[in-house]
Design a protein around this motif. Structure first.
Motif, PDB file in Angstrom:
ATOM      1  N   UNK A  23       0.654  -1.382   0.018  1.00 51.82           N
ATOM      2  CA  UNK A  23      -0.039   0.023   0.039  1.00 51.82           C
ATOM      3  C   UNK A  23       0.950   1.391   0.032  1.00 51.82           C
ATOM      4  N   UNK A  24       2.201   1.151  -0.760  1.00 46.16           N
ATOM      5  CA  UNK A  24       2.847   2.186  -0.556  1.00 46.16           C
ATOM      6  C   UNK A  24       3.681   2.685   0.635  1.00 46.16           C
ATOM      7  N   UNK A  25       3.472   1.674   1.635  1.00 48.30           N
ATOM      8  CA  UNK A  25       4.285   1.932   3.057  1.00 48.30           C
ATOM      9  C   UNK A  25       5.301   1.092   3.222  1.00 48.30           C
ATOM     10  N   UNK A  26       6.475   1.155   3.503  1.00 49.67           N
ATOM     11  CA  UNK A  26       7.550   0.318   3.646  1.00 49.67           C
ATOM     12  C   UNK A  26       7.828  -0.132   5.179  1.00 49.67           C
ATOM     13  N   UNK A  27       8.031  -1.209   5.211  1.00 49.03           N
ATOM     14  CA  UNK A  27       8.248  -1.412   6.801  1.00 49.03           C
ATOM     15  C   UNK A  27       9.615  -2.576   6.775  1.00 49.03           C
ATOM     16  N   UNK A  28      10.409  -2.369   7.733  1.00 51.49           N
ATOM     17  CA  UNK A  28      11.596  -3.223   7.605  1.00 51.49           C
ATOM     18  C   UNK A  28      11.642  -4.041   8.811  1.00 51.49           C
ATOM     19  N   UNK A  29      12.211  -5.364   8.758  1.00 50.88           N
ATOM     20  CA  UNK A  29      12.337  -6.206   9.701  1.00 50.88           C
ATOM     21  C   UNK A  29      13.671  -6.900   9.559  1.00 50.88           C
ATOM     22  N   UNK A  30      14.034  -7.351  10.572  1.00 49.67           N
ATOM     23  CA  UNK A  30      15.242  -8.376  10.642  1.00 49.67           C
ATOM     24  C   UNK A  30      14.653  -9.845  10.836  1.00 49.67           C
ATOM     25  N   UNK A  31      14.906 -10.895  10.105  1.00 52.09           N
ATOM     26  CA  UNK A  31      14.531 -12.251   9.808  1.00 52.09           C
ATOM     27  C   UNK A  31      15.688 -13.273  10.088  1.00 52.09           C
ATOM     28  N   UNK A  32      15.099 -14.477  10.587  1.00 51.71           N
ATOM     29  CA  UNK A  32      15.743 -15.558  10.638  1.00 51.71           C
ATOM     30  C   UNK A  32      14.938 -16.892  10.573  1.00 51.71           C
ATOM     31  N   UNK A  33      15.548 -17.670   9.766  1.00 54.18           N
ATOM     32  CA  UNK A  33      14.932 -19.012   9.264  1.00 54.18           C
ATOM     33  C   UNK A  33      15.782 -20.121   9.788  1.00 54.18           C
ATOM     34  N   UNK A  34      15.301 -21.219  10.035  1.00 53.26           N
ATOM     35  CA  UNK A  34      16.088 -22.523  10.375  1.00 53.26           C
ATOM     36  C   UNK A  34      15.384 -23.510   9.284  1.00 53.26           C
ATOM     37  N   UNK A  35      16.146 -23.982   8.421  1.00 56.30           N
ATOM     38  CA  UNK A  35      16.058 -25.049   7.551  1.00 56.30           C
ATOM     39  C   UNK A  35      16.561 -26.299   7.826  1.00 56.30           C
ATOM     40  N   UNK A  36      15.791 -27.416   7.541  1.00 58.92           N
ATOM     41  CA  UNK A  36      16.182 -28.590   7.719  1.00 58.92           C
ATOM     42  C   UNK A  36      16.189 -29.528   6.633  1.00 58.92           C
ATOM     43  N   UNK A  37      17.067 -30.258   6.260  1.00 64.37           N
ATOM     44  CA  UNK A  37      17.055 -31.254   5.055  1.00 64.37           C
ATOM     45  C   UNK A  37      16.122 -32.500   5.460  1.00 64.37           C
ATOM     46  N   UNK A  38      15.373 -32.925   4.638  1.00 62.05           N
ATOM     47  CA  UNK A  38      14.826 -34.183   4.893  1.00 62.05           C
ATOM     48  C   UNK A  38      14.985 -34.822   3.553  1.00 62.05           C
ATOM     49  N   UNK A  39      14.274 -35.821   3.386  1.00 61.50           N
ATOM     50  CA  UNK A  39      14.357 -36.885   2.130  1.00 61.50           C
ATOM     51  C   UNK A  39      13.967 -36.271   1.074  1.00 61.50           C
ATOM     52  N   UNK A  40      12.721 -35.239   1.309  1.00 58.37           N
ATOM     53  CA  UNK A  40      12.337 -34.634   0.388  1.00 58.37           C
ATOM     54  C   UNK A  40      12.807 -33.261  -0.136  1.00 58.37           C
ATOM     55  N   UNK A  41      13.920 -32.850   0.574  1.00 56.45           N
ATOM     56  CA  UNK A  41      14.604 -31.733   0.570  1.00 56.45           C
ATOM     57  C   UNK A  41      14.526 -30.717   1.473  1.00 56.45           C
ATOM     58  N   UNK A  42      15.108 -29.684   1.099  1.00 61.29           N
ATOM     59  CA  UNK A  42      14.980 -28.356   2.251  1.00 61.29           C
ATOM     60  C   UNK A  42      13.845 -28.137   2.564  1.00 61.29           C
ATOM     61  N   UNK A  43      13.485 -27.855   3.995  1.00 59.89           N
ATOM     62  CA  UNK A  43      12.239 -27.325   4.518  1.00 59.89           C
ATOM     63  C   UNK A  43      12.378 -26.337   5.734  1.00 59.89           C
ATOM     64  N   UNK A  44      11.498 -25.332   5.596  1.00 61.54           N
ATOM     65  CA  UNK A  44      11.666 -24.559   6.543  1.00 61.54           C
ATOM     66  C   UNK A  44      11.217 -24.831   7.818  1.00 61.54           C
ATOM     67  N   UNK A  45      11.812 -24.825   8.969  1.00 62.56           N
ATOM     68  CA  UNK A  45      11.140 -25.638  10.176  1.00 62.56           C
ATOM     69  C   UNK A  45      10.752 -24.257  11.214  1.00 62.56           C
ATOM     70  N   UNK A  46      11.527 -23.274  11.194  1.00 68.95           N
ATOM     71  CA  UNK A  46      10.991 -22.038  12.115  1.00 68.95           C
ATOM     72  C   UNK A  46      11.296 -20.716  11.364  1.00 68.95           C
ATOM     73  N   UNK A  47      10.678 -19.823  11.560  1.00 66.59           N
ATOM     74  CA  UNK A  47      10.952 -18.499  10.980  1.00 66.59           C
ATOM     75  C   UNK A  47      10.415 -17.317  12.088  1.00 66.59           C
ATOM     76  N   UNK A  48      11.495 -16.303  12.136  1.00 64.01           N
ATOM     77  CA  UNK A  48      10.845 -15.089  13.182  1.00 64.01           C
ATOM     78  C   UNK A  48      11.462 -13.797  12.490  1.00 64.01           C
ATOM     79  N   UNK A  49      10.482 -12.983  12.410  1.00 61.45           N
ATOM     80  CA  UNK A  49      10.725 -11.420  12.227  1.00 61.45           C
ATOM     81  C   UNK A  49      10.598 -10.638  13.124  1.00 61.45           C
ATOM     82  N   UNK A  50      11.713  -9.761  13.140  1.00 60.19           N
ATOM     83  CA  UNK A  50      11.552  -8.423  14.359  1.00 60.19           C
ATOM     84  C   UNK A  50      11.706  -7.184  13.737  1.00 60.19           C
TER      85      UNK A  50
END
Length: 118
Positions: A88-115
């Motif tokens: 909507x024309x408005x910008x917001x900034x965040x710091x982000x972190x994600x934990x990815x784990x490799x499974x037999x089907x490939x990489x999947x995100x297990x946890x994500x956090x935005x601050x």
């Protein structure tokens, strides 16, 4: 051959693209069944909640900077970065972190956090 870190950073950026976010099947592939997110709002969500609202998002775009990937253990990678979301024309900034784990089907995100960032 693409490194695991490069693959995970590419997948992280894919999840920020509007076309991917609108594709329930693709998002479901990329998120582990046990996925948890703590959003910028401070609220926590699971995979079911994310799959329920993410595809209906419209008009949001993201840009990423300072992305890094660090192996935590065999088959586990932490990705950190700064994101800017424009909606909507408005910008917001965040710091982000994600934990990815490799499974037999490939990489999947297990946890994500935005601050929220100033």
């Amino acid at each position: 051959m693409e490194s695991d870190a490069a693959i995970v950073m590419r997948l992280e950026q894919e999840l920020l693209k509007p076309a991917t976010r609108a594709d329930v099947a693709r998002v479901s592939e990329l998120l582990a069944d046990e996925f948890r997110e703590v959003g910028v709002s401070g609220l926590a969500f699971g995979k079911t909640e994310v799959l329920g609202w993410l595809p209906s998002e419209a008009g949001k775009s993201f840009s990423v900077s300072s992305m890094q990937a660090v192996a935590l253990a065999e088959g586990a990678i932490l990705v950190t970065y700064q994101a800017e979301k424009v909606h909507g024309g408005q910008a917001t900034r965040s710091l982000r972190s994600s934990v990815w784990l490799k499974s037999q089907s490939g990489w999947q995100m297990r946890y994500h956090q935005g601050t929220a960032a100033a």
